[in-house]
Design a protein around this motif. Sequence first.
Motif, PDB file in Angstrom:
ATOM      1  N   VAL A   1      -7.215  17.541  10.259  1.00 18.07           N
ATOM      2  CA  VAL A   1      -7.916  18.211   9.160  1.00 18.07           C
ATOM      3  C   VAL A   1      -7.161  18.012   7.847  1.00 18.07           C
ATOM      4  CG1 VAL A   1      -8.614  20.452   8.238  1.00 18.07           C
ATOM      5  CG2 VAL A   1      -9.043  19.911  10.642  1.00 18.07           C
ATOM      6  N   SER A   2      -5.835  18.172   7.886  1.00 18.17           N
ATOM      7  CA  SER A   2      -5.048  17.999   6.658  1.00 18.17           C
ATOM      8  C   SER A   2      -5.093  16.551   6.180  1.00 18.17           C
ATOM      9  CB  SER A   2      -3.599  18.438   6.883  1.00 18.17           C
ATOM     10  OG  SER A   2      -2.993  17.682   7.916  1.00 18.17           O
ATOM     11  N   TYR A   3      -5.060  15.596   7.121  1.00 25.10           N
ATOM     12  CA  TYR A   3      -5.163  14.179   6.743  1.00 25.10           C
ATOM     13  C   TYR A   3      -6.502  13.909   6.060  1.00 25.10           C
ATOM     14  CZ  TYR A   3      -5.656   9.107   7.213  1.00 25.10           C
ATOM     15  OH  TYR A   3      -5.867   7.779   6.952  1.00 25.10           O
ATOM     16  N   SER A   4      -7.586  14.417   6.649  1.00 27.07           N
ATOM     17  CA  SER A   4      -8.917  14.218   6.063  1.00 27.07           C
ATOM     18  C   SER A   4      -9.008  14.855   4.684  1.00 27.07           C
ATOM     19  CB  SER A   4      -9.992  14.820   6.979  1.00 27.07           C
ATOM     20  OG  SER A   4      -9.958  14.227   8.254  1.00 27.07           O
ATOM     21  N   TYR A   5      -8.434  16.067   4.553  1.00 28.88           N
ATOM     22  CA  TYR A   5      -8.489  16.773   3.270  1.00 28.88           C
ATOM     23  C   TYR A   5      -7.736  16.009   2.181  1.00 28.88           C
ATOM     24  CZ  TYR A   5      -7.404  20.238  -0.313  1.00 28.88           C
ATOM     25  OH  TYR A   5      -7.251  20.881  -1.508  1.00 28.88           O
ATOM     26  N   PHE A   6      -6.500  15.609   2.479  1.00 27.91           N
ATOM     27  CA  PHE A   6      -5.690  14.922   1.470  1.00 27.91           C
ATOM     28  C   PHE A   6      -6.266  13.540   1.143  1.00 27.91           C
ATOM     29  CE2 PHE A   6      -2.214  17.769   3.153  1.00 27.91           C
ATOM     30  CZ  PHE A   6      -2.168  18.562   2.021  1.00 27.91           C
ATOM     31  N   CYS A   7      -6.846  12.861   2.142  1.00 32.10           N
ATOM     32  CA  CYS A   7      -7.508  11.578   1.868  1.00 32.10           C
ATOM     33  C   CYS A   7      -8.686  11.767   0.924  1.00 32.10           C
ATOM     34  CB  CYS A   7      -7.990  10.933   3.171  1.00 32.10           C
ATOM     35  SG  CYS A   7      -6.698  10.067   4.083  1.00 32.10           S
ATOM     36  N   THR A   8      -9.465  12.828   1.167  1.00 32.34           N
ATOM     37  CA  THR A   8     -10.616  13.113   0.312  1.00 32.34           C
ATOM     38  C   THR A   8     -10.168  13.432  -1.112  1.00 32.34           C
ATOM     39  OG1 THR A   8     -11.828  13.997   2.209  1.00 32.34           O
ATOM     40  CG2 THR A   8     -12.643  14.585   0.018  1.00 32.34           C
TER      41      THR A   8
ATOM     42  N   PHE B   1       3.034  13.499   5.789  1.00 36.23           N
ATOM     43  CA  PHE B   1       3.264  14.774   6.464  1.00 36.23           C
ATOM     44  C   PHE B   1       2.122  15.083   7.435  1.00 36.23           C
ATOM     45  CE2 PHE B   1       2.866  19.488   6.457  1.00 36.23           C
ATOM     46  CZ  PHE B   1       4.059  19.785   7.103  1.00 36.23           C
ATOM     47  N   SER B   2       0.885  14.829   7.016  1.00 35.85           N
ATOM     48  CA  SER B   2      -0.270  15.068   7.881  1.00 35.85           C
ATOM     49  C   SER B   2      -0.223  14.195   9.131  1.00 35.85           C
ATOM     50  CB  SER B   2      -1.566  14.797   7.114  1.00 35.85           C
ATOM     51  OG  SER B   2      -1.671  15.609   5.975  1.00 35.85           O
ATOM     52  N   LEU B   3       0.151  12.928   8.944  1.00 33.67           N
ATOM     53  CA  LEU B   3       0.257  12.013  10.084  1.00 33.67           C
ATOM     54  C   LEU B   3       1.366  12.459  11.038  1.00 33.67           C
ATOM     55  CD1 LEU B   3      -0.183   8.560   8.296  1.00 33.67           C
ATOM     56  CD2 LEU B   3      -1.841   9.743   9.738  1.00 33.67           C
ATOM     57  N   SER B   4       2.443  12.979  10.499  1.00 30.86           N
ATOM     58  CA  SER B   4       3.539  13.465  11.346  1.00 30.86           C
ATOM     59  C   SER B   4       3.086  14.636  12.204  1.00 30.86           C
ATOM     60  CB  SER B   4       4.738  13.888  10.480  1.00 30.86           C
ATOM     61  OG  SER B   4       5.215  12.795   9.717  1.00 30.86           O
ATOM     62  N   ILE B   5       2.336  15.577  11.607  1.00 23.48           N
ATOM     63  CA  ILE B   5       1.802  16.711  12.367  1.00 23.48           C
ATOM     64  C   ILE B   5       0.867  16.218  13.463  1.00 23.48           C
ATOM     65  CG2 ILE B   5       0.363  18.778  12.230  1.00 23.48           C
ATOM     66  CD1 ILE B   5       1.379  19.200   9.410  1.00 23.48           C
ATOM     67  N   LEU B   6       0.008  15.262  13.105  1.00 23.98           N
ATOM     68  CA  LEU B   6      -0.940  14.707  14.079  1.00 23.98           C
ATOM     69  C   LEU B   6      -0.201  14.088  15.264  1.00 23.98           C
ATOM     70  CD1 LEU B   6      -3.685  13.527  15.040  1.00 23.98           C
ATOM     71  CD2 LEU B   6      -3.240  11.605  13.505  1.00 23.98           C
ATOM     72  N   LEU B   7       0.784  13.237  14.983  1.00 24.80           N
ATOM     73  CA  LEU B   7       1.522  12.562  16.053  1.00 24.80           C
ATOM     74  C   LEU B   7       2.281  13.560  16.915  1.00 24.80           C
ATOM     75  CD1 LEU B   7       2.897   9.464  14.106  1.00 24.80           C
ATOM     76  CD2 LEU B   7       0.942   9.561  15.640  1.00 24.80           C
TER      77      LEU B   7
ATOM     78  N   LYS C   1       0.843  -1.191   0.000  1.00 25.42           N
ATOM     79  CA  LYS C   1       0.000   0.000   0.000  1.00 25.42           C
ATOM     80  C   LYS C   1       0.877   1.240   0.000  1.00 25.42           C
ATOM     81  CE  LYS C   1      -3.981   2.080   2.319  1.00 25.42           C
ATOM     82  NZ  LYS C   1      -4.979   1.937   3.416  1.00 25.42           N
ATOM     83  N   GLN C   2       0.542   2.205  -0.843  1.00 27.60           N
ATOM     84  CA  GLN C   2       1.334   3.416  -0.977  1.00 27.60           C
ATOM     85  C   GLN C   2       0.689   4.563  -0.207  1.00 27.60           C
ATOM     86  OE1 GLN C   2       4.309   3.432  -2.561  1.00 27.60           O
ATOM     87  NE2 GLN C   2       4.013   1.233  -2.901  1.00 27.60           N
ATOM     88  N   PHE C   3       1.496   5.259   0.599  1.00 25.90           N
ATOM     89  CA  PHE C   3       1.043   6.445   1.320  1.00 25.90           C
ATOM     90  C   PHE C   3       1.786   7.643   0.752  1.00 25.90           C
ATOM     91  CE2 PHE C   3       0.287   2.916   4.155  1.00 25.90           C
ATOM     92  CZ  PHE C   3      -0.947   3.212   4.736  1.00 25.90           C
ATOM     93  N   SER C   4       1.044   8.615   0.235  1.00 23.87           N
ATOM     94  CA  SER C   4       1.666   9.781  -0.398  1.00 23.87           C
ATOM     95  C   SER C   4       2.411  10.623   0.642  1.00 23.87           C
ATOM     96  CB  SER C   4       0.597  10.637  -1.081  1.00 23.87           C
ATOM     97  OG  SER C   4      -0.283  11.195  -0.113  1.00 23.87           O
ATOM     98  N   ARG C   5       3.274  11.500   0.150  1.00 22.85           N
ATOM     99  CA  ARG C   5       4.041  12.370   1.049  1.00 22.85           C
ATOM    100  C   ARG C   5       3.124  13.307   1.828  1.00 22.85           C
ATOM    101  NH1 ARG C   5       9.430  12.149   0.422  1.00 22.85           N
ATOM    102  NH2 ARG C   5      10.274  11.175  -1.473  1.00 22.85           N
ATOM    103  N   THR C   6       2.044  13.749   1.201  1.00 21.27           N
ATOM    104  CA  THR C   6       1.124  14.643   1.905  1.00 21.27           C
ATOM    105  C   THR C   6       0.431  13.915   3.062  1.00 21.27           C
ATOM    106  OG1 THR C   6      -0.576  14.072   0.245  1.00 21.27           O
ATOM    107  CG2 THR C   6       0.662  16.119  -0.087  1.00 21.27           C
TER     108      THR C   6
END
Length: 352
Positions: A291-298, A130-136, A122-127
Amino acid sequence: MSENGRFQLGTIGALSLSVVSSVSIVICNKALISTLGFKFATTLTSWHLLVTFCSLHIALYMKLFEHKPFDSRTVMGFGILNGISIGLLNLSLGFNSVGFYQMTKLAIIPCTVLLETLFFRKQFSRTIQFSLSILLLGVGIATVTDLQLNVLGSVLSLLAVLTTCIAQIMTNTIQKRFKVSSTQLLYQSCPYQAMTLFIVGPFLDWLLTDQNVLYFNYTPQVLVFIVLSCLISVSVNFSTFLVIGKTSPVTYQVLGHLKTCLVLAFGYVLLRDPFDWRNILGILIALVGMVSYSYFCTVETQQKANEASAQLSQANESESDPLISIENGSGVVSDGVAQKGAVWNSNKDLHA
């Protein structure tokens, strides 16, 4: 409403149910453990699962969902693994400081990403990364205080992270592989989870609290909170399987950190827990990450949907093109008379 619209509405409903029920049960259990002194978390979880199974059995009797048996060994292994992961998380909390336990929970997301990348490609994009890093980072600032390390606690935390990640990935994989709903999977795996915790729960609780759950003073107030906790747990367990099935294990963990922030906020408002600038700053950073994770996922989901739609459109256009000329084949028009029709390759559409 379109199928995609119903799916999005169902996903939003599942996420909302998960947040509300999880925050409610945390507040209920905190009152039960901190105020009333009932500290037998693992045994309480086994009761949660027993009540959940009984509730689902009643729902099955009322024909609210359909029982769909599948590979019994998979169900048994999955149920026992879930039970073990819950027990290990409780042990991790008991043998580590609260700060290190929070770090353990934070480690679940990168571990899940790593396992899905290695074993499921499974591929996870850089965005997204990055969002997950901010969250953590935000959740870490808000929750992690001290980091007292010990060998036993570290080993238990490592095992807790691995079993939790594998169990959550299996939740998503099993639902898709065997085409079962979250309710059907929960109904079949619940007895094995409950049995595992029912057997080891009293021993683990005695190990952590030096008290016997059988000899606890069960006052009417304690019993009321236990019943309330068990009833809320039905919604928690159902929404957990529902969210992971409709989204992904990583999204479920992101949602879990949102619950953590909400619990901190509710704890301050309702229970007057200590709250300082570090908690506020951490929650705000975590919310930016969510919010950024939700946005980029969408955005990525919409891009994939558009690509799939474009491919389908191209496939339909290629199928509708007239067969003007095929060497040594049929479909050639000669003097206005069509020759014998070509024999279609039955696998053509599968590879379009």
